[in-house]
Each structure stands twice: as structure tokens, then as C-alpha cells.
Design a protein around this motif. Structure first.
Motif, PDB file in Angstrom:
ATOM      1  N   THR A  33       0.832  -1.195   0.000  1.00 35.39           N
ATOM      2  CA  THR A  33       0.000   0.000   0.000  1.00 35.39           C
ATOM      3  C   THR A  33       0.865   1.242   0.000  1.00 35.39           C
ATOM      4  O   THR A  33       2.031   1.209   0.431  1.00 35.39           O
ATOM      5  N   GLU A  34       0.299   2.339  -0.506  1.00 37.73           N
ATOM      6  CA  GLU A  34       0.991   3.614  -0.430  1.00 37.73           C
ATOM      7  C   GLU A  34       0.871   4.185   0.983  1.00 37.73           C
ATOM      8  O   GLU A  34       0.004   3.785   1.762  1.00 37.73           O
ATOM      9  N   MET A  90      -1.590   5.228   6.880  1.00 39.90           N
ATOM     10  CA  MET A  90      -2.165   4.339   5.872  1.00 39.90           C
ATOM     11  C   MET A  90      -3.331   5.043   5.194  1.00 39.90           C
ATOM     12  O   MET A  90      -4.037   5.839   5.823  1.00 39.90           O
ATOM     13  N   THR A  94      -7.525   1.489   3.204  1.00 40.09           N
ATOM     14  CA  THR A  94      -6.751   0.371   3.748  1.00 40.09           C
ATOM     15  C   THR A  94      -6.889   0.288   5.260  1.00 40.09           C
ATOM     16  O   THR A  94      -7.074  -0.797   5.833  1.00 40.09           O
ATOM     17  N   TRP A 121       2.184  10.059  -1.912  1.00 39.98           N
ATOM     18  CA  TRP A 121       1.877   8.697  -2.349  1.00 39.98           C
ATOM     19  C   TRP A 121       3.055   8.020  -3.057  1.00 39.98           C
ATOM     20  O   TRP A 121       2.877   7.012  -3.735  1.00 39.98           O
ATOM     21  N   ARG A 124       5.822   3.220  -0.933  1.00 43.33           N
ATOM     22  CA  ARG A 124       4.948   2.053  -0.785  1.00 43.33           C
ATOM     23  C   ARG A 124       5.490   1.151   0.304  1.00 43.33           C
ATOM     24  O   ARG A 124       6.707   0.913   0.391  1.00 43.33           O
ATOM     25  N   ILE A 135      -7.476  -7.796   3.202  1.00 48.13           N
ATOM     26  CA  ILE A 135      -7.061  -7.209   1.926  1.00 48.13           C
ATOM     27  C   ILE A 135      -6.390  -8.262   1.051  1.00 48.13           C
ATOM     28  O   ILE A 135      -6.581  -8.283  -0.173  1.00 48.13           O
ATOM     29  N   TYR A 139      -7.386  -9.434  -2.781  1.00 42.50           N
ATOM     30  CA  TYR A 139      -6.401  -9.374  -3.859  1.00 42.50           C
ATOM     31  C   TYR A 139      -6.277 -10.724  -4.573  1.00 42.50           C
ATOM     32  O   TYR A 139      -6.236 -10.788  -5.806  1.00 42.50           O
TER      33      TYR A 139
END
Length: 371
Positions: A33-34, A90, A94, A121, A124, A135, A139
Motif C-alpha cells: 500500500t501507499e 495508511m 486500507t 503517495w 509504498r 485485503i 487481492y
């Protein structure tokens, strides 16, 4: 499982994240995640004690800290580097799925995956542990759906493309039908008068040549000449084509020919050959002069579906006459005959028809071998 089911950790051997490789290969939940808010916190600032800039390296360990008292988002999760430098939070989407699991005691180990450059952003983070289960499950389901079926957007795009192609196909069909209908109307009104042979040096034309052009017997030409006052004897092989005789010949040619009484009838016979049959009148001319052999065929009518020769003709004009006689036997039947016969039969030269027939035979042989 495809390579997308595992994070790309190439080049990170010897870093903190390398200890997670066995766990990831054992199907430990993870997600990348960013990090939000890099430009508002300590990323890129100079450390007052060491004089170094806060620049995380790939594979460095990060720490996730819950911030339930955050006034903007009760699910907020802070991201810290070396337990002393806050990098950001976060993303809200997310954190909404990770925070409940962290509150329930699920572990969440985080590492720098892409260090970024300080812009929003750009950094990561890789999160590994039970807190990533929700999550990670979404995915993996996305990867499976992409591998096994098509997305709704792809199905909708294909439907739109199919509809567009179908509309274009119908439009082209209508255009082709309209052009063919216009061509048929033009052909119906085009005069189809034969071209009489040129006279010789004495200004006279061979009677047999006139009979060949009109596709009738010599006695018929003699009879037509007699109707305009020109008498042809037994040994008269040429005649002067006066305007009156020319008009009489063309008038005879324009008259419809029905039945088998007239040898110059252009209607196809039962066998499909439009060559006039030899009648008693046409087999022996009135003068006793033997008839010349029929000229060789230069044009044919073929079936475009099989390239089979339907009839042979000595000239293009004769082939056109035979095609019109077969395609339009009676007025008012254009649409029905156009769909059943005229649309599938073409006029071609003998050489072109033979070449097309050879190509069709070769393609048929190839299809047979393939089958």
C-alpha cells in the motif's frame, strides 16, 4: 498460482524484509500500500542529532501504530520509521480494513517496499501478517477472477464492439443491395441493339455475318430483306445494308423470341446452354450454302458459388443478352429473380472462369486435407 500472488522482493536480500520470504512462501497474508501524507511529516527532513536526512531505504523495517483518537479517522494507522520518525498514515480505505484486526490483536509487520522521493503517495509499504488477511483475500480473489473470467468492463466493451460491427455489417449489406438494385435498373433501360458487321470495300455485308450477329438462320435474314424490298437470290452472299434494312433487322432483334420456332431465341434451353438449337429452317440455308462453323466462345456465364459454367457465348453482347433473358424473364420479377439467380451468376471471360475454377478446386482440396 501466478507470480502476482507474491510480492517482488528481488534485490532485497540482506535487508530487514528478507526474513519474511519463508513466511510469504508459506502463504502468509500480505499486501502492498501507499503511505499518505509524506509531504506533511518528517520524510526528507534533516535529523538534528545525526545531521542525516530521513530517507528510508528499500527493505527497512516500519512500525504501524493505531491512532483511534484521530479526529479525522478513528481507524487511522500511523507509519513510523526507526520508531522515531513518523512518515505518514495508511490510506483511509486500507486502514478501514486493517484497524479492526489490529485492535483484535492481529500482528502487522511492515517494511519499505518502494522508498519514494518525498512526493505524495510515492512511498509504498509491504504489510505482512494476520492483519493483512482481509485485503490479501480480496487481492487473491481479484487475481483468480482475472485469470478465469473477464471483467464486467471487458464484457461491456466487447458487447459495444459487437453491436458496432453488426450495425456496420447491416449498413454495408443495405448499401450493396441498393447499388445492385440501381445497377439492375440501369441494365434494364440500356438498349441492347446488336452491332451489325461493317461492309466491305463494295459497301456490301456478308449475309452469314449478319445471321451470326442476330443469332438467326440465313433464311431469316433473306426473309427480313424481302420485307423491305431487297431480293436475295440463291447465290447472293452479300447485301447492301440500307437504312430500311438496318431498321428492319433491329426491329426483328427487339421482338421477344418465345418457343423453339425461332433459332435466334436467347432464352436458355433446359440444359442451361443458350446456344440456339438447329431447326429445320436453320440447318440448311435457302441458298444451299453450307453454314459457317459457330464462332468460338469468348465469354461464359458462371455460378459464383461453385464457378460452374452455365453457358458459353461468342461475344460479351451475347452473354449479356442471355444473362438478361434468364434474370428477367418477365417484367415485375426483379426482386425475386435477383435473389435467386441473378445475384449468383456472373459473366466472365473463358480464361478468367477457368482460372477461378482452378483456384476453387485448389482451395477445396486444401480444406479436405485439413479436415
Amino acid at each position: 498460482m501466478s507470480d502476482d500472488a507474491y510480492p517482488d522482493l528481488s534485490g532485497l536480500d540482506g535487508t530487514d524484509v528478507a526474513v519474511e520470504i519463508p513466511a510469504l512462501l508459506a502463504a502468509e497474508p500480505w499486501f502492498a500500500t501507499e503511505v499518505a501524507g509524506l509531504q506533511f511529516y518528517e520524510y526528507g527532513r534533516v535529523d538534528e542529532l545525526t545531521g542525516e536526512r530521513v530517507l528510508p531505504l528499500p527493505g527497512d523495517r516500519l512500525h504501524l501504530v493505531r491512532e483511534p483518537a484521530n479526529p479525522h479517522d478513528p481507524n487511522a494507522v500511523q507509519v513510523w520509521w526507526r520508531n522515531s520518525r513518523m512518515l505518514g498514515h495508511m490510506p483511509r480505505f486500507t486502514a478501514e480494513r486493517v484497524a479492526p484486526l489490529m485492535d483484535a490483536g492481529a500482528a502487522a509487520r511492515a517494511y519499505v517496499h518502494t522508498p519514494g522521493d518525498g512526493e505524495a503517495w510515492s512511498l509504498r509499504a509491504l504489510v505482512v501478517g494476520p492483519a493483512a488477511e482481509t485485503i490479501h483475500g480480496r487481492y487473491i480473489q481479484h487475481i483468480a477472477d482475472a485469470a478465469m473470467c473477464r471483467s464486467d468492463a471487458e464484457c461491456e466493451r466487447d458487447r459495444l464492439l459487437y453491436d458496432r460491427a453488426e450495425r456496420n455489417r447491416l449498413t454495408l449489406r443495405q448499401h450493396r443491395r441498393r447499388r445492385l438494385r440501381d445497377a439492375v435498373e440501369v441494365l434494364r433501360h440500356v438498349p441492347c441493339e446488336p452491332v451489325l458487321p461493317e461492309p466491305n470495300a463494295q459497301g456490301r455485308t456478308d449475309v452469314d455475318d449478319i445471321a451470326d450477329v442476330l443469332r438467326c438462320s440465313r433464311s431469316t435474314v433473306v426473309r427480313i430483306a424481302a420485307s423491305v424490298g431487297i431480293a436475295l437470290g440463291r447465290w447472293d452472299y452479300a447485301v447492301e445494308v440500307t437504312p430500311e434494312l438496318r431498321a428492319a433487322l433491329l426491329e426483328w432483334d427487339r421482338k421477344p423470341k418465345r418457343g423453339g420456332s425461332c433459332p435466334s431465341s436467347r432464352a436458355p434451353s433446359a440444359s442451361g446452354n443458350s446456344t440456339p438449337s438447329r431447326t429445320r429452317e436453320g440447318s440448311m440455308p435457302a441458298t444451299g450454302k453450307p453454314r459457317r462453323p459457330a464462332p468460338p466462345a469468348t465469354h461464359v456465364i458462371v455460378d459464383r458459388r461453385t464457378w460452374r459454367v452455365v453457358s458459353r457465348h461468342p461475344s460479351l453482347a451475347a452473354a449479356r443478352d442471355a444473362w438478361r433473358a434468364r434474370a428477367f424473364p418477365e417484367p415485375g420479377l426483379i426482386k425475386t429473380t435477383l435473389g435467386s439467380w441473378a445475384a449468383h451468376h456472373l459473366i466472365r471471360t473463358v480464361a478468367a472462369a477457368e482460372s477461378a475454377a482452378r483456384r476453387s478446386a485448389v482451395e477445396a482440396a486444401k480444406r479436405t486435407r485439413t479436415a
